[in-house]
Design an enzyme around this catalytic site. Structure first.
Site, short mmCIF file in Angstrom:
data_model
loop_
_atom_site.label_atom_id
_atom_site.label_comp_id
_atom_site.label_asym_id
_atom_site.label_seq_id
_atom_site.Cartn_x
_atom_site.Cartn_y
_atom_site.Cartn_z
N CYS A 1 -5.98 -6.57 1.49
CA CYS A 1 -4.55 -6.54 1.18
C CYS A 1 -3.78 -7.46 2.11
CB CYS A 1 -3.99 -5.13 1.29
SG CYS A 1 -2.24 -5.10 0.86
N GLY B 1 -5.88 -12.84 -12.90
CA GLY B 1 -5.23 -13.57 -13.98
C GLY B 1 -5.78 -13.33 -15.36
N LEU C 1 0.80 -1.24 0.00
CA LEU C 1 0.00 0.00 0.00
C LEU C 1 0.82 1.28 0.00
CD1 LEU C 1 -2.77 -1.02 2.59
CD2 LEU C 1 -2.78 -1.38 0.12
N GLY D 1 -1.82 -13.08 -11.27
CA GLY D 1 -1.49 -13.56 -12.61
C GLY D 1 -2.25 -14.83 -12.97
C1 LIG Z 1 2.17 -4.88 -7.73
C2 LIG Z 1 0.75 -5.00 -7.29
C3 LIG Z 1 0.17 -4.01 -6.49
C4 LIG Z 1 -1.15 -4.10 -6.05
N1 LIG Z 1 -1.69 -3.10 -5.30
C5 LIG Z 1 -3.01 -3.19 -4.93
C6 LIG Z 1 -3.63 -2.13 -4.20
O1 LIG Z 1 -3.03 -1.09 -3.92
N2 LIG Z 1 -4.94 -2.28 -3.82
C7 LIG Z 1 -5.65 -3.41 -4.15
O2 LIG Z 1 -6.83 -3.52 -3.78
N3 LIG Z 1 -5.10 -4.41 -4.86
C8 LIG Z 1 -3.80 -4.32 -5.25
N4 LIG Z 1 -3.25 -5.34 -5.99
C9 LIG Z 1 -4.08 -6.51 -6.37
C10 LIG Z 1 -4.65 -6.37 -7.78
O3 LIG Z 1 -5.48 -5.23 -7.90
C11 LIG Z 1 -5.47 -7.63 -8.16
O4 LIG Z 1 -6.51 -7.82 -7.23
C12 LIG Z 1 -4.63 -8.90 -8.17
O5 LIG Z 1 -3.33 -8.64 -8.67
C13 LIG Z 1 -5.28 -10.02 -8.98
O6 LIG Z 1 -5.45 -9.68 -10.32
P1 LIG Z 1 -4.39 -10.05 -11.49
O7 LIG Z 1 -4.10 -11.51 -11.36
O8 LIG Z 1 -5.06 -9.68 -12.75
O9 LIG Z 1 -3.17 -9.22 -11.23
C14 LIG Z 1 -1.92 -5.25 -6.44
C15 LIG Z 1 -1.35 -6.24 -7.25
C16 LIG Z 1 -0.04 -6.13 -7.68
C17 LIG Z 1 0.52 -7.22 -8.56
#
Ligand SMILES: Cc1cc2nc3c(=O)[nH]c(=O)nc-3n(C[C@H](O)[C@H](O)[C@H](O)COP(=O)(O)O)c2cc1C
Length: 304
Positions: free
Chosen positions: A130, A244, A73, A217
């Site tokens: 988080c 993902g 965060l 991912g």
């Molecule tokens: C580097 C990084 C930072 C993230 N920061 C936040 C955040 O500040 N607040 C939040 O709710 N989710 C955060 N997430 C989670 C993503 O919004 C998402 O829920 C999660 O990565 C799953 O989706 P994806 O597989 O498409 O990445 C973060 C994810 C990554 C990889």
């Protein structure tokens, strides 16, 4: 004519493709690649009550079909967002939704109150999920009573659309979804990252400074799809799905499972054009299959 627009809790999104918090900055960083106005919306990086430096490095690790992060965060706090960042992004031709995070109920409430005053922000996404902060964060999102309590406290002060982002690190996602709905959420977004860890066998040490981190991912997509499908069936409010999503086919799978819109996360790190390519791919799928309205896909999964 193919209709791509969706209405979620009274907000019309020009298409169901948005970007996930923490993976797309504040949107401005991607302007060199494409016009953010092509997206349905942008969920900006977490905003907390005050400045947070985030966790120590290393806080990223690559894994098979995914990545682990423990950014924690990192942001300059709500005052800075209101003063410096909001004026720069408020006139984007897309919906900007603020991801509100905190360690205490009071902090969530304070941030939500301040964001409520910003005219061009139609909704917040309450991040009760988080995994990378010592206090608060995921603790709220894994206990039904606490999920309901923090949602209700924010509901009392936040007058626009309240979205709540769920943690997958629970035994029963529908129990949490129902608690948050009872607390007054208008929309559920899911999923946040799954708690995981990576080890360096040579050094015999964890790779992340925090030892554990959040997995995202393609590796998490089957879990995310299952949870979106279960929650869509269990509650009456709209669901926004993520986890993902790398391409239009992944996005379509989430819509079929019951998501009214989707978020693109980790894919943005691999290809900054991923989200806008998904808009195009979705349009092509609808045309190829002679589907006039994207809404006809939402929850259309055939299970009999
Ligand atoms: C580097 C990084 C930072 C993230 N920061 C936040 C955040 O500040 N607040 C939040 O709710 N989710 C955060 N997430 C989670 C993503 O919004 C998402 O829920 C999660 O990565 C799953 O989706 P994806 O597989 O498409 O990445 C973060 C994810 C990554 C990889």
């Amino acid at each position: 004519m193919t209709n791509l627009s969706v209405n979620i809790a009274g907000i019309t999104f020009k298409n169901p493709v948005t970007t996930a918090s923490g993976t797309f900055g504040y949107g401005e960083e991607f302007r060199d690649f494409f016009d953010p106005g092509k997206l349905g919306g942008i969920f900006v990086k977490a905003v907390t009550g005050s400045n947070r430096e985030g966790n120590a490095y290393p806080r990223m690790a690559e894994t098979a079909s995914g990545m682990l992060n423990s950014v924690g965060l990192q942001n300059k706090g709500v005052d800075h967002f209101v003063r410096e960042i909001y004026p720069r992004i408020k006139d984007f031709d897309t919906h900007i939704i603020v991801n509100v995070s905190g360690s205490t109920i009071e902090e969530y409430v304070r941030v939500a109150e301040q964001i409520n005053e910003l005219q061009n922000i139609p909704a917040i996404e309450l991040n009760i999920s988080c995994p990378n902060v010592k206090q608060g964060g995921m603790a709220f999102g894994t206990i039904p009573e606490m999920s309901e309590e923090v949602t209700r406290a924010v509901r009392n002060v936040y007058k626009k659309v309240l979205m709540v982002k769920l943690s997958p690190n629970v035994t029963s996602i529908t129990e949490i979804a129902k608690a948050v709905t009872d607390g007054g959420a208008d929309v559920l977004t899911l999923i946040n990252t799954l708690l995981g860890m990576a080890i360096d066998a040579e050094r015999q040490r964890p790779i992340l400074s925090t030892i554990t981190g959040g997995l995202s991912g393609p590796a998490i997509k089957p879990i995310a799809l299952r949870m979106v499908w279960q929650v869509h069936k269990a509650v009456k409010i709209p669901v926004i799905g993520l986890g993902g999503i790398m391409n239009a086919t992944d996005a379509i799978e989430f819509l079929l499972a019951g998501a009214s819109a989707i978020q693109v996360g980790t894919a943005n790190f691999i290809d900054p054009m991923a989200s806008v390519n998904i808009v195009e791919g979705l349009k092509a799928y609808l045309q190829k299959n002679h589907i006039a309205d994207v809404n006809d896909l939402i929850g259309a999964l055939k299970t009999d």
